[in-house]
Each structure stands twice: as C-alpha cells, then as structure tokens.
Motif scaffolding. Sequence first.
Motif, mmCIF file in Angstrom:
data_model
loop_
_atom_site.group_PDB
_atom_site.id
_atom_site.type_symbol
_atom_site.label_atom_id
_atom_site.label_comp_id
_atom_site.label_asym_id
_atom_site.label_seq_id
_atom_site.Cartn_x
_atom_site.Cartn_y
_atom_site.Cartn_z
ATOM 1 N N UNK A 12 22.246 43.149 27.962
ATOM 2 C CA UNK A 12 23.000 42.055 28.565
ATOM 3 C C UNK A 12 23.128 40.901 27.580
ATOM 4 N N UNK A 13 23.805 39.844 28.007
ATOM 5 C CA UNK A 13 23.898 38.647 27.166
ATOM 6 C C UNK A 13 23.169 37.496 27.851
ATOM 7 N N UNK A 14 22.706 36.557 27.022
ATOM 8 C CA UNK A 14 21.914 35.442 27.551
ATOM 9 C C UNK A 14 22.329 34.161 26.830
ATOM 10 N N UNK A 15 22.166 33.011 27.468
ATOM 11 C CA UNK A 15 22.495 31.763 26.774
ATOM 12 C C UNK A 15 21.621 31.595 25.534
ATOM 13 N N UNK A 16 22.178 31.005 24.496
ATOM 14 C CA UNK A 16 21.428 30.733 23.278
ATOM 15 C C UNK A 16 20.155 29.955 23.630
ATOM 16 N N UNK A 17 19.013 30.362 23.078
ATOM 17 C CA UNK A 17 17.730 29.753 23.496
ATOM 18 C C UNK A 17 17.640 28.241 23.272
ATOM 19 N N UNK A 18 18.470 27.687 22.384
ATOM 20 C CA UNK A 18 18.367 26.250 22.132
ATOM 21 C C UNK A 18 19.100 25.422 23.194
ATOM 22 N N UNK A 19 19.865 26.096 24.053
ATOM 23 C CA UNK A 19 20.679 25.339 24.998
ATOM 24 C C UNK A 19 19.840 24.773 26.148
ATOM 25 N N UNK A 20 20.311 23.680 26.662
ATOM 26 C CA UNK A 20 19.684 23.090 27.842
ATOM 27 C C UNK A 20 20.188 23.841 29.076
ATOM 28 N N UNK A 21 19.268 24.358 29.873
ATOM 29 C CA UNK A 21 19.669 25.139 31.050
ATOM 30 C C UNK A 21 19.376 24.360 32.323
ATOM 31 N N UNK A 22 20.357 24.379 33.196
ATOM 32 C CA UNK A 22 20.188 23.655 34.457
ATOM 33 C C UNK A 22 20.763 24.495 35.590
ATOM 34 N N UNK A 23 19.941 24.922 36.551
ATOM 35 C CA UNK A 23 20.466 25.756 37.631
ATOM 36 C C UNK A 23 21.375 24.976 38.574
ATOM 37 N N UNK A 24 22.423 25.649 39.005
ATOM 38 C CA UNK A 24 23.347 25.053 39.981
ATOM 39 C C UNK A 24 23.699 26.125 41.013
ATOM 40 N N UNK A 25 24.113 25.691 42.167
ATOM 41 C CA UNK A 25 24.482 26.637 43.218
ATOM 42 C C UNK A 25 25.989 26.651 43.390
ATOM 43 N N UNK A 26 26.577 27.806 43.204
ATOM 44 C CA UNK A 26 28.020 27.950 43.366
ATOM 45 C C UNK A 26 28.335 28.712 44.631
ATOM 46 N N UNK A 235 18.880 37.286 48.615
ATOM 47 C CA UNK A 235 19.262 35.903 48.904
ATOM 48 C C UNK A 235 18.279 34.959 48.206
ATOM 49 N N UNK A 236 18.811 33.956 47.540
ATOM 50 C CA UNK A 236 17.953 32.964 46.856
ATOM 51 C C UNK A 236 17.912 31.706 47.720
ATOM 52 N N UNK A 237 16.737 31.343 48.159
ATOM 53 C CA UNK A 237 16.651 30.115 48.952
ATOM 54 C C UNK A 237 16.651 28.890 48.045
ATOM 55 N N UNK A 238 16.109 29.013 46.841
ATOM 56 C CA UNK A 238 16.212 27.907 45.878
ATOM 57 C C UNK A 238 15.904 28.454 44.486
ATOM 58 N N UNK A 239 16.441 27.787 43.510
ATOM 59 C CA UNK A 239 16.114 28.153 42.124
ATOM 60 C C UNK A 239 15.762 26.878 41.373
ATOM 61 N N UNK A 240 14.861 26.992 40.442
ATOM 62 C CA UNK A 240 14.476 25.811 39.655
ATOM 63 C C UNK A 240 13.934 26.258 38.306
ATOM 64 N N UNK A 241 13.947 25.333 37.387
ATOM 65 C CA UNK A 241 13.380 25.614 36.069
ATOM 66 C C UNK A 241 11.861 25.570 36.171
ATOM 67 N N UNK A 242 11.159 26.249 35.275
ATOM 68 C CA UNK A 242 9.694 26.129 35.258
ATOM 69 C C UNK A 242 9.291 24.671 35.123
ATOM 70 N N UNK A 243 8.149 24.340 35.683
ATOM 71 C CA UNK A 243 7.726 22.944 35.705
ATOM 72 C C UNK A 243 7.339 22.405 34.326
ATOM 73 N N UNK A 244 6.941 23.311 33.441
ATOM 74 C CA UNK A 244 6.494 22.835 32.128
ATOM 75 C C UNK A 244 7.616 22.089 31.408
ATOM 76 N N UNK A 245 7.243 21.052 30.725
ATOM 77 C CA UNK A 245 8.205 20.311 29.916
ATOM 78 C C UNK A 245 8.524 21.140 28.678
ATOM 79 N N UNK A 246 9.809 21.433 28.497
ATOM 80 C CA UNK A 246 10.185 22.232 27.325
ATOM 81 C C UNK A 246 10.522 21.292 26.179
#
Lengths: 270, 737
Positions: A12-26, A235-246
């Motif tokens: 598969x393909x994945x976002x470049x690791x240096x990018x800032x990722x932010x989950x959103x609900x569409x 079904x996803x009830x919520x999604x979030x980034x890991x709590x650790x500061x990257x």
Amino acid sequence: MTNELHIVVCAGIAPDPLQTLEPVTGATGPGLKNEMMLPAILDPWAASALFEAANLASRFPGSKVWLVSLGPKAKLQQVMMTVAQKAIFELVPIDAPIGGFADAHATAGALADAIAALPGLDREKLLIFGGWESATRGAGVTLQLVGERLGITDQFQGVDQIDLHDDGSFEVLERVEGGKHQVSRCIGAPAVLGWATGNLAEPRNNPQTGMANMRTIMPALQKAKLATLTANGLHYSSVSLPKQQRTTRVVKDRSPDEIAAEIVAWIGAN
Amino acid sequence: MSASALTESTTMHTLPGDAVRQIQWRFAERFDLQMLVQSARGVARGTVAHMVAAGERNSHEWTPAKNEMLEAFDRAGLTGVFMEPVEGGFITGPKNLALSLTAFELAWVDGGAATASLAGFLALSPIHERGTPEQANHYMTLSAPPLPGENRKPWRGAFVLTEPIPYVGVDTGMLNGKVRIVEWKDGEEPWLQVEKRGRFITNIAFANFVTAAVASDDPQIKGSCVVILEKTDEGTFEPGTATKKLVHQLSSTGDPIFNLKVPASRIVGGYTVTDGVIIPNFNHGEIIEAVFRRTRVPIGLMTAAKLLSAVEPVIRYQRGRFRGAEGIRPGTVRFEQGIQQREDALHRLVDVWASGEAAASLGFAAARLFDELDPIEKQKTAILKRSGIEGGRAEMKALRDSEQRAIEMLDLNPNDPRRLELAADILVNYVVKDAIANVLCPATKLWNTGHGANMMREAVSLMGGYGITEDCPGFLASKWMDAQLEATYEGPEAVQRRQLTVTMTSQVFLAQLKAWTAQMRRIASTHANIGACTLASAMEMWMWTLRHLQNATDADGHKLYHGQRQGVTFPLADALCWLLASRCQILDVLELETHDGTNAVAAEELTGTVQFLSDLCHTQAAQAAGEVSRICAELVFGYNEHPAWDEQGRQNCFMQRELDEFEMTMAGIASIAVDVVDQSGSHPDKAGPCAGCAGSSEFLRLQNKLCSCLSGSRLAKDRAAETVSKVMIPEALDYPA
C-alpha cells in the motif's frame, strides 16, 4: 530443477513520515486531513518486501515480480515515479480510497481477487510478499487474510531473510523476541511472507529501470478498476493521534553510540 | 486530539506539492520528467545535502567526497539527461525542460551541485550542437554513465572560454587562446598546436577533455574555432590551481593551462580546406551562441528554486520562534504562531514566495519554449537549405518576409482564419518563437538571478541571526551567496541587459507584447483579482515609454534610446523582465485552475491553492507595476532639464501683481498658482518652477491609470499572508541542515 519464481508483492501507500498527520471525519468515515495533498511513499515494510522480491527474482532467471497495490490511482502514479526506478516489476493497481481505515477483510478480498486473476501466474512458483507491519494504521492481518483467501497456509511473519535451495525448498528467518530469529524450513511454494526490514539497502533510483517499467505501469494505471471496499460492519467511534508528543528531527554528524546514548537518556527522563 | 469534521474550504492547507507543480510547469503528462524530478531530488536531498551538512563546502579543492556526488549523478541518470537513449540517456526529444528541472531540484539544496551537473552538459554542448556526427557519437558515448553492471568510468568534460586577467577576460568576442599548424604532410590531416589559459573553468579538476575556444595564430587557419582537447594529448594539460570561491564549492573551478598538439579533426564541427587554408565550419562565436542560449535558462531556475526552498524553513522558524520561553504554553497563540502573529513577518515572506513563483514560472516558460523551438529551428534550417539559403546573414535576410507575416498574425484576432493560416507556416512560427526566446532567455538569467539574489537576502533576514549561520535550516545563507554567482557566470547581468536592449525592440517581439497586453485584459475580465489588469496597464506604460525614448532626445539634443546609452536601455530591460515574470506566473496559475476537478491528487484543495497562488500573482503584479512605473517615469522625465529661476523659467510663472489683478475677477485663482514671483523677484524655495507636462501628458495619464489599477493588490497580500500563517508544513525539513 529451476527455481523460477512468481513473486507477488502486496504494497500500500502511506503519507511521507515527515508530514504532520491530523485525523478528520468525512462522509465515509475517518481519514487524514489533506491526505491526498501530502506526499506519499510506498509503505516502508512493503517496500522492503519489494526490494527483496526483486533481488530474489534477479538471482533466479525466468522469475517475475508483480506489485499489487491498492490506493487512488492518481496517487499510485505519483509514488510509482520513484518506486519504478528501484526494481523491475509489473504493477497491478487497484483503484480504491487511500488511508489506513479500510476494513482489512475487504482490502484482503480485493488484493486476493486481483492476484487470482493474474494471467500466467503459476501457483507452484508463487510467493506472496508484503509488509509484516504498516506505516498506516496497520491492522496487521491483511497479508494473512490474503493468503487464507488464496488457500495458502504456509505463512511467515517478521521475515528478515529467505534462502532458496536447489530443490525448491527454502529457509526463512522470522523475528522473535530478544532480537533473535526463528528458523523455519518450508518444502516450497506457495507461501506467504510478511517482511520486516530484510537485509537490503533501498536501491538507488535508476531512470533506465523506471522507463522500462513505465511501459507497463502507465497502461495498467489507465485500466485500473475501481474497487469498493465495504465496511463489513466496521465502525470507528473516534480516532486520535497517539498521545506522545512527536518531535521529529533530522540529525547530522552523530555516531551510533551518541544516538543510542541520547535515546537511553530520553527513556530515563521519561 | 480528536477528529474534526471536514469542511469545504477555499484556503490552501498544504504547501504546493508535486501534483500542483507538474500542472503549473506543464509536465503532468510527462512521466519521464516526473521520474527525473524524483531521481534528482533523491540525489539533492540525500547525497548532496549530507555533503553540505558535513562541511564539504568548506574546501576549495576537489575531494573524494565531492567526487562521490558525480557518481551519484551517474547512478541517478542525471549525467545522461541531455543524451538521447541511443547515447546513454533516457529522454527522447528536446531536453531544455529536463535540464531545467534537474537544475531546479539540485539547487533546491545546493547551487554548486546544480552547476556541477550543468557543467558536463556545457562541455558537451558545443559538440552536441555543432559537432560532426563522428565527434558527437565519440564523445557522447564516452561521457554516457555506465549501465548497471558495467565497469566503466564515464568521461567528464569542461568548457573553456574565459581567459585570465590581464588577458581579455570574459569578452566572448575576443580571444587570447591561439591555434596554429605544426605539422601538415601531403595527403594527411594537419596537426594543430593549441595554447590556451582558462579562468574560472568549471569541472576542470577531473576533466578528461575540454572544449576550448581559440583564435587563429596562423595565416593558414581562418578566424576562430572551438577545439576538443584531451588529457592524454601530447603536451601540457594542467588543471591549474583551484579557484578560492566563496560560493558553489561543490563544483570544481580552476585556472587551467593547455599547450597541446592535436589533429585538426578535433575542430568542433569540422573544417574545409580552401587554397591551403583551414576554414572551420563554425567560428567560436557561432558555437557559444548555440550553447549559452540554452544553458542560461537552467541557471535562472536555480535561483528560483532557492527562493521557493526558503519558504518552509522560514515558516517553521517563524512559528517556533517563542517556543521554549518561560510561560509560553502549547495551545497559546504565541506558542503556535510565534512571530507569524506579526503582519510584517508574513508580508515579507509573501514577497519572497511571490518572487520565487514568478521566477520559476518565467524560467520554466523559457525552457518549454526552447523545447518547442528546437525542432522548429531544424525544420526552418531544412526549408531554407532546400531554397539554397544557408548561414546566419542569408537566413536573416530570407526570414524578413516571414517577420512581416508574423507581425500581421500577431495583430489578428485569435479566431481569425487568416491567423490560423499564418500560424501553420513553419517559418512564421519559427520567427515568433525565436523572437520570444531571444527575450525570455536573457530575462530569465537576468531577473531570476539578480532580483532573486536580493530576495534571498530578504529570506535570510527573516531567519534573524540564525539565517547567517551554518546551522540555518535550508542552508539559506549559502544560497544567498550562491545566487550572486548565478547572476554572474555564463554572462553577467550587463551582458543579459545588452542582449535584451536589442531583442526587446524586435518588431515581432513588440507585436507579441501588444498581443500579450490584450491577453492580460481578457484574463482580467474573468479573473479580477489575479493582477492581470495591473500588469496590462504596466505593459502599456512600458511600450509607450519605449516608443517615446526611441524618438526623444535629452536636454542636450542627444538621442535617448541608443546602444551606447545604457543608462536608458538597461533600466528599460530590467522593467520588461518584471512584466514577463509576472505574466508567466499568472498563466501558470490559470493552467492550474483549468485542471480543477480533473486531477485527482490535486483536486482535494485545488481551489484553495489556486486562490492563494492568485493572491501571490496579484502581489507580484503590483510589485512589477511599481517597478515599471518608477523606471519609466525616471526615464521619461529624468533627461529633461529642470526649469530654473532664470528668464525662461520665469516666463512660465505668475507674477504676484498679475495674480492680484486676476483675483479681482476670478476669486480663488491665487490658490491654484504654484509658481509665483513677486515684484522683488523672490520665489518659493525650490529648484525652479515646476516642470510642465508638455509632451508627456499621455504618460501621466497611463501612470494615473496604473496607480488606480493597484486597487486590491494589498488586499490580496493580506489574504496570502493569512494563508501563510495557517498552511500546514511537514514536521521537519526533508534534508539535513
């Protein structure tokens, strides 16, 4: 006896690791903000599998490598501009939404159907490669499910090495705890191998290789069929980034010892 | 962090990526070029960036580490970019855009690396453009990068034109290098002795061969020529000492000495013998013209790449400026926005970004034009040859009719059948494209590097003291210094201005500029906020000024627009460059807009990206208009003598006594009288009576119009600044710094 191989790499393909990722609900569920606009790469674990496959195929004349990839075909095309320069393969694109939130069963179904439909594929020579893990959300079961659907029960995960013998049997090193490997012997194809990092460096770009690949990649992308991935009740009830500061840094001029010392210090401080 | 709802937005959320650039710079359908970009980027942000970070720029000498960069070029296919597939390359057809994209990607990290890449091309260019088929085949094959598994070292070349002080230096019209016959046996090929000292020669430390420009020192050789010299030839092939450059240290530069005996077959393009005299088929001027015309565009794009590469590190620096300070907590405006809370920081970055966009648009437009021109030029030569016309002057004479037809075509409505008929004429097509290329090439080299260097200084300033340290992310200080060399080598700014003063007055180009002005008005009618109307007004002012200066004289009666009067011609050339860059920038954004909904990758937020880039266009168009207005006003009025308080000057003034009388019948007239002299002869404290506008009222009308055309440009800048304050950037730069 020849060891001609038919290696199918699922990647598969994945976002470049240096990018800032932010989950959103569409409208169709969770996704990543601006994901289509972010630079993408071939999933790193699957990329290792591809490079190992190409290396293996080059050692056994008559062998062939297919790369079966599921993602938006326009995005796949962009990723291919780099990946196609690194190894000889035939692309089998499946046009489907991007992201790591698709149901693993639906994804595996699409991949397995595409593999089963490959013209000229010889099951007796078939090795299915893929990533043991994924840089996306990574359900960690997709490759196993692909194997199950194709009726391939010899499966190995966390693979770092494969040694092929003259009689068609092979030996596999799988990662286990404590930095050790488990050695398995298999009487031959077909088999599924989920790769860890392997032992090969990433091949350098070679435009000549890329141009050769493009003769088949571009027509394949144009003909890519649109796949619908059903949620199968997921079904996803919520999604979030890991709590650790990257806190990503690109570091220069550091020895491995210095890097290790910094990591130890960081762990100690936390 | 929980998921937020997706919203429809016209704001640009991420920095423009490959999908956007491929559309703007017109290679979305060229996968060979897309691969080349990725390949060059891998070398730039990998091998090259690590070298710069490791301090390889700190030495003048050529080092093993620097040599590894050349091998990385070979492996990535960059060495063979300008070669045909049969010669070891992988791109078919014209290669100007390919070379430009390569230079752009390499210069994104280091200009010296880009120069090293281009220098090999420069050495082979004389052979590629004018060499005999045997010469081309021989040296291209030797210089092709080895194929995977092939154990062969490719040959590397250097182009040797410039000569050391106190000799003739960089004037391409004169040479000090000499060639004479040393041996010529009956029925055999002559042998030549070539003496040449070079100065600032790129690639010289590792060159296996050079192409050297020399003049005849023998009555049996006519004129000048370019000769191929090999390292193993009999005599001296001394690379000389390394130049102590402060810039571009990843390219090898030195002052070589050659004194070699070579066969006459090394004369580039071959020769004929008439009455016992060797007549080279091409003199050195004809060869270097063909070479430089193409290599100058990639250099302009190198500086454009630096400007655009500065955007991300500056944003990251600005946002993180206050982090770590006591009391600055995550989530607060000061923590998240840093110095981007300040309008000035944002506006200055918008200016840098807009300049970078305009420079890239201009350069890539020029590169694409040369790709279009190359095959047409060959067709033109073939057509004329069939009519028995060959050679520069004969061709120029033969093309005069085509020039008239080209001017007629450019004046016609785009849908006029006659225009379509004329456009199908290859010679007309050639004449138009050639006229534009003759302007776009020097404009790219001049404006991108000159103005680019100024804007790189601005980018460095935005990083504060950090900007002038080795640790500055993005190597911005090095890029700033490097830009100065880019403005200098391969024809310094004065050379480009000189060329423009000739080519920009071509009737074909002026007809094209008039058509472009109309095009900008049409665009403005559907895109009010892109700055096209501002630009059209500035174009009109420039054209009026040129016509005025071509006919006007100064206060002493001397002609104003004259080849030797560079105080007039050069500023006008500078002004034109601003207009051309801004126009190309607008067209690139419109190209992007036409793909709205058709490009799946860019579609997600194409509307927002188009909006932002349009705001940058408007900002840049306003800057261009301001520059043009300032320069033109200075030229139109600056050569008139200012009136003095002398007899003649006083004749244009009111006498106080007269005013008092007029006031009785026309109350209030005294308030509009500017220059009044009283009975004692005293007058207001100023240089003299104000200059009248006789003869220049049309200029003032145009300038007045231009001023009002600036409406909305600062609003566009505000919008662009707002976007810059919110655009998402990666967590770290994708190359070490």
